[in-house]
Write a protein that holds these residues in place. Sequence first.
Motif, PDB file in Angstrom:
ATOM      1  N   MET A   1       0.858  -1.122   0.063  1.00  0.00           N
ATOM      2  CA  MET A   1      -0.127   0.050  -0.059  1.00  0.00           C
ATOM      3  C   MET A   1       1.001   1.245  -0.058  1.00  0.00           C
ATOM      4  O   MET A   1       1.737   1.434   0.765  1.00  0.00           O
ATOM      5  CB  MET A   1      -0.938   0.095   1.165  1.00  0.00           C
ATOM      6  N   SER A   2       0.637   2.119  -0.668  1.00  0.00           N
ATOM      7  CA  SER A   2       1.289   3.237  -0.873  1.00  0.00           C
ATOM      8  C   SER A   2       1.089   4.284   0.110  1.00  0.00           C
ATOM      9  O   SER A   2       0.180   4.010   1.118  1.00  0.00           O
ATOM     10  CB  SER A   2       0.974   4.110  -2.261  1.00  0.00           C
ATOM     11  N   ALA A   3       1.838   5.193   0.591  1.00  0.00           N
ATOM     12  CA  ALA A   3       1.840   6.218   1.601  1.00  0.00           C
ATOM     13  C   ALA A   3       0.544   7.219   1.510  1.00  0.00           C
ATOM     14  O   ALA A   3      -0.035   7.768   2.219  1.00  0.00           O
ATOM     15  CB  ALA A   3       3.135   7.077   1.725  1.00  0.00           C
ATOM     16  N   GLU A   4       0.342   7.276   0.120  1.00  0.00           N
ATOM     17  CA  GLU A   4      -0.962   8.186  -0.394  1.00  0.00           C
ATOM     18  C   GLU A   4      -2.188   7.512   0.008  1.00  0.00           C
ATOM     19  O   GLU A   4      -2.447   6.301  -0.034  1.00  0.00           O
ATOM     20  CB  GLU A   4      -0.776   8.589  -1.826  1.00  0.00           C
ATOM     21  N   LEU A   5      -3.179   8.515   0.506  1.00  0.00           N
ATOM     22  CA  LEU A   5      -4.423   7.675   0.900  1.00  0.00           C
ATOM     23  C   LEU A   5      -4.940   7.320  -0.438  1.00  0.00           C
ATOM     24  O   LEU A   5      -5.183   8.190  -1.429  1.00  0.00           O
ATOM     25  CB  LEU A   5      -5.159   8.754   1.621  1.00  0.00           C
ATOM     26  N   ALA A   7      -8.386   6.889  -2.820  1.00  0.00           N
ATOM     27  CA  ALA A   7      -9.658   7.797  -3.050  1.00  0.00           C
ATOM     28  C   ALA A   7     -10.760   6.741  -3.274  1.00  0.00           C
ATOM     29  O   ALA A   7     -10.526   5.604  -3.679  1.00  0.00           O
ATOM     30  CB  ALA A   7      -9.472   8.560  -4.453  1.00  0.00           C
ATOM     31  N   VAL A   8     -12.073   7.341  -2.970  1.00  0.00           N
ATOM     32  CA  VAL A   8     -13.279   6.622  -3.047  1.00  0.00           C
ATOM     33  C   VAL A   8     -13.377   6.164  -4.455  1.00  0.00           C
ATOM     34  O   VAL A   8     -13.034   7.048  -5.540  1.00  0.00           O
ATOM     35  CB  VAL A   8     -14.385   7.392  -2.528  1.00  0.00           C
ATOM     36  N   GLY A   9     -13.561   4.930  -4.604  1.00  0.00           N
ATOM     37  CA  GLY A   9     -13.657   4.488  -6.126  1.00  0.00           C
ATOM     38  C   GLY A   9     -12.647   3.942  -6.736  1.00  0.00           C
ATOM     39  O   GLY A   9     -12.562   3.083  -7.813  1.00  0.00           O
ATOM     40  N   ASP A  10     -11.474   4.158  -6.139  1.00  0.00           N
ATOM     41  CA  ASP A  10     -10.217   3.151  -6.407  1.00  0.00           C
ATOM     42  C   ASP A  10     -10.575   1.547  -6.466  1.00  0.00           C
ATOM     43  O   ASP A  10     -10.626   1.277  -5.136  1.00  0.00           O
ATOM     44  CB  ASP A  10      -8.860   3.576  -5.723  1.00  0.00           C
ATOM     45  N   VAL A  11     -10.024   0.994  -7.223  1.00  0.00           N
ATOM     46  CA  VAL A  11      -9.836  -0.527  -7.051  1.00  0.00           C
ATOM     47  C   VAL A  11      -8.651  -0.889  -6.577  1.00  0.00           C
ATOM     48  O   VAL A  11      -7.328  -0.521  -7.392  1.00  0.00           O
ATOM     49  CB  VAL A  11     -10.199  -1.304  -8.416  1.00  0.00           C
ATOM     50  N   VAL A  12      -8.493  -1.533  -5.170  1.00  0.00           N
ATOM     51  CA  VAL A  12      -7.219  -1.778  -4.729  1.00  0.00           C
ATOM     52  C   VAL A  12      -6.793  -3.146  -4.669  1.00  0.00           C
ATOM     53  O   VAL A  12      -5.408  -3.299  -4.616  1.00  0.00           O
ATOM     54  CB  VAL A  12      -7.247  -1.293  -3.294  1.00  0.00           C
ATOM     55  N   ALA A  13      -7.621  -3.952  -5.163  1.00  0.00           N
ATOM     56  CA  ALA A  13      -7.075  -5.345  -5.115  1.00  0.00           C
ATOM     57  C   ALA A  13      -8.515  -5.945  -6.164  1.00  0.00           C
ATOM     58  O   ALA A  13      -9.472  -5.689  -6.148  1.00  0.00           O
ATOM     59  CB  ALA A  13      -7.108  -5.994  -3.827  1.00  0.00           C
ATOM     60  N   GLU A  14      -7.860  -7.319  -6.815  1.00  0.00           N
ATOM     61  CA  GLU A  14      -8.909  -7.956  -7.680  1.00  0.00           C
ATOM     62  C   GLU A  14      -8.164  -9.342  -7.701  1.00  0.00           C
ATOM     63  O   GLU A  14      -6.930  -9.453  -7.882  1.00  0.00           O
ATOM     64  CB  GLU A  14      -9.026  -7.297  -8.807  1.00  0.00           C
ATOM     65  N   ARG A  15      -8.985 -10.264  -7.712  1.00  0.00           N
ATOM     66  CA  ARG A  15      -8.516 -11.822  -7.839  1.00  0.00           C
ATOM     67  C   ARG A  15      -9.647 -12.543  -8.204  1.00  0.00           C
ATOM     68  O   ARG A  15     -10.541 -12.584  -7.973  1.00  0.00           O
ATOM     69  CB  ARG A  15      -7.518 -12.191  -6.786  1.00  0.00           C
ATOM     70  N   VAL A 104     -12.320   1.164  -2.996  1.00  0.00           N
ATOM     71  CA  VAL A 104     -12.580   2.055  -1.791  1.00  0.00           C
ATOM     72  C   VAL A 104     -14.007   2.593  -1.719  1.00  0.00           C
ATOM     73  O   VAL A 104     -14.387   3.437  -2.742  1.00  0.00           O
ATOM     74  CB  VAL A 104     -11.402   3.156  -1.848  1.00  0.00           C
ATOM     75  N   GLY A 105     -14.749   2.510  -0.873  1.00  0.00           N
ATOM     76  CA  GLY A 105     -16.036   2.878  -0.520  1.00  0.00           C
ATOM     77  C   GLY A 105     -16.008   4.120   0.318  1.00  0.00           C
ATOM     78  O   GLY A 105     -16.999   4.945   0.001  1.00  0.00           O
ATOM     79  N   GLN A 106     -15.183   4.496   1.163  1.00  0.00           N
ATOM     80  CA  GLN A 106     -15.154   5.522   2.275  1.00  0.00           C
ATOM     81  C   GLN A 106     -13.673   5.632   2.681  1.00  0.00           C
ATOM     82  O   GLN A 106     -13.154   4.523   2.737  1.00  0.00           O
ATOM     83  CB  GLN A 106     -16.012   5.100   3.114  1.00  0.00           C
ATOM     84  N   VAL A 107     -13.302   7.058   2.800  1.00  0.00           N
ATOM     85  CA  VAL A 107     -12.072   7.308   3.382  1.00  0.00           C
ATOM     86  C   VAL A 107     -12.400   8.382   4.588  1.00  0.00           C
ATOM     87  O   VAL A 107     -12.907   9.286   4.334  1.00  0.00           O
ATOM     88  CB  VAL A 107     -10.990   7.722   2.218  1.00  0.00           C
ATOM     89  N   ALA A 114     -10.433   3.554   6.223  1.00  0.00           N
ATOM     90  CA  ALA A 114     -11.199   3.226   5.026  1.00  0.00           C
ATOM     91  C   ALA A 114     -12.118   2.176   5.044  1.00  0.00           C
ATOM     92  O   ALA A 114     -11.854   1.114   5.928  1.00  0.00           O
ATOM     93  CB  ALA A 114     -10.096   3.006   3.826  1.00  0.00           C
ATOM     94  N   ARG A 115     -13.299   2.127   4.338  1.00  0.00           N
ATOM     95  CA  ARG A 115     -14.010   1.203   4.186  1.00  0.00           C
ATOM     96  C   ARG A 115     -13.753   0.551   2.783  1.00  0.00           C
ATOM     97  O   ARG A 115     -13.837   1.502   1.818  1.00  0.00           O
ATOM     98  CB  ARG A 115     -15.573   1.533   4.148  1.00  0.00           C
ATOM     99  N   ILE A 116     -13.522  -0.775   2.813  1.00  0.00           N
ATOM    100  CA  ILE A 116     -13.387  -1.371   1.311  1.00  0.00           C
ATOM    101  C   ILE A 116     -14.522  -2.033   1.239  1.00  0.00           C
ATOM    102  O   ILE A 116     -14.925  -2.965   1.881  1.00  0.00           O
ATOM    103  CB  ILE A 116     -11.909  -2.165   1.337  1.00  0.00           C
ATOM    104  N   ASP A 117     -15.114  -1.932  -0.091  1.00  0.00           N
ATOM    105  CA  ASP A 117     -16.457  -2.557  -0.447  1.00  0.00           C
ATOM    106  C   ASP A 117     -15.812  -3.849  -1.355  1.00  0.00           C
ATOM    107  O   ASP A 117     -15.088  -3.499  -2.568  1.00  0.00           O
ATOM    108  CB  ASP A 117     -17.463  -1.742  -1.205  1.00  0.00           C
ATOM    109  N   LEU A 118     -16.252  -4.952  -1.287  1.00  0.00           N
ATOM    110  CA  LEU A 118     -15.916  -6.151  -1.872  1.00  0.00           C
ATOM    111  C   LEU A 118     -17.192  -6.777  -2.794  1.00  0.00           C
ATOM    112  O   LEU A 118     -18.136  -6.762  -2.169  1.00  0.00           O
ATOM    113  CB  LEU A 118     -15.391  -7.347  -0.944  1.00  0.00           C
ATOM    114  N   THR A 119     -16.686  -6.848  -4.016  1.00  0.00           N
ATOM    115  CA  THR A 119     -17.814  -7.356  -4.989  1.00  0.00           C
ATOM    116  C   THR A 119     -17.476  -8.903  -5.305  1.00  0.00           C
ATOM    117  O   THR A 119     -16.290  -8.771  -5.811  1.00  0.00           O
ATOM    118  CB  THR A 119     -17.992  -6.498  -6.284  1.00  0.00           C
ATOM    119  N   VAL A 120     -18.134  -9.690  -4.836  1.00  0.00           N
ATOM    120  CA  VAL A 120     -17.812 -11.326  -4.771  1.00  0.00           C
ATOM    121  C   VAL A 120     -18.783 -11.842  -5.655  1.00  0.00           C
ATOM    122  O   VAL A 120     -19.876 -11.890  -5.560  1.00  0.00           O
ATOM    123  CB  VAL A 120     -17.742 -11.790  -3.412  1.00  0.00           C
TER     124      VAL A 120
END
Length: 138
Positions: A1-5, A7-15, A104-107, A114-120
């Motif tokens: 994870m980078s030092a920068e926060l 943003a809402v809407g960023d996809v931070v992971a996928e698999r 990212v759903g909320q920061v 942060a709140r991370i929203d998962l679409t599964v």
Amino acid sequence: MSAELPAVGDVVAERSVHLTRESLVRYAGASGDFNPIHYRDDVAARVGLPGVLAHGMLTMGLAGATIVPWLGDAGRITDYGVRFTRPVVVDADAGADVHVVATVGQVDAEACTARIDLTVTHADTTVLGKAQVRVTLG
């Protein structure tokens, strides 16, 4: 994870994770959940299921673990919850693919959380509803 926060809407992971009947047996051994709906077609059919199902907690665990490489430390997860909305049917031959997208759903910059929203999804169907992970950023 980078030092920068993020943003809402960023996809931070996928698999995507491919599950097989062997995956289910291994999970049953690790978890102690030997309910036969997770490995026997005849039992699953007898109780009205469309087939052998992946354990809900296996699906939840795979989904949550998706963000750990981005976080760098699973200890940064402070809360995690889901609703089980649809089963993951694991075919004896083809298995099943579970796809997870973490957005990212909320920061909260002040609290550095942060709140991370998962679409599964499995077979283009959402299998976990309201899957949200609260994390500390750092």
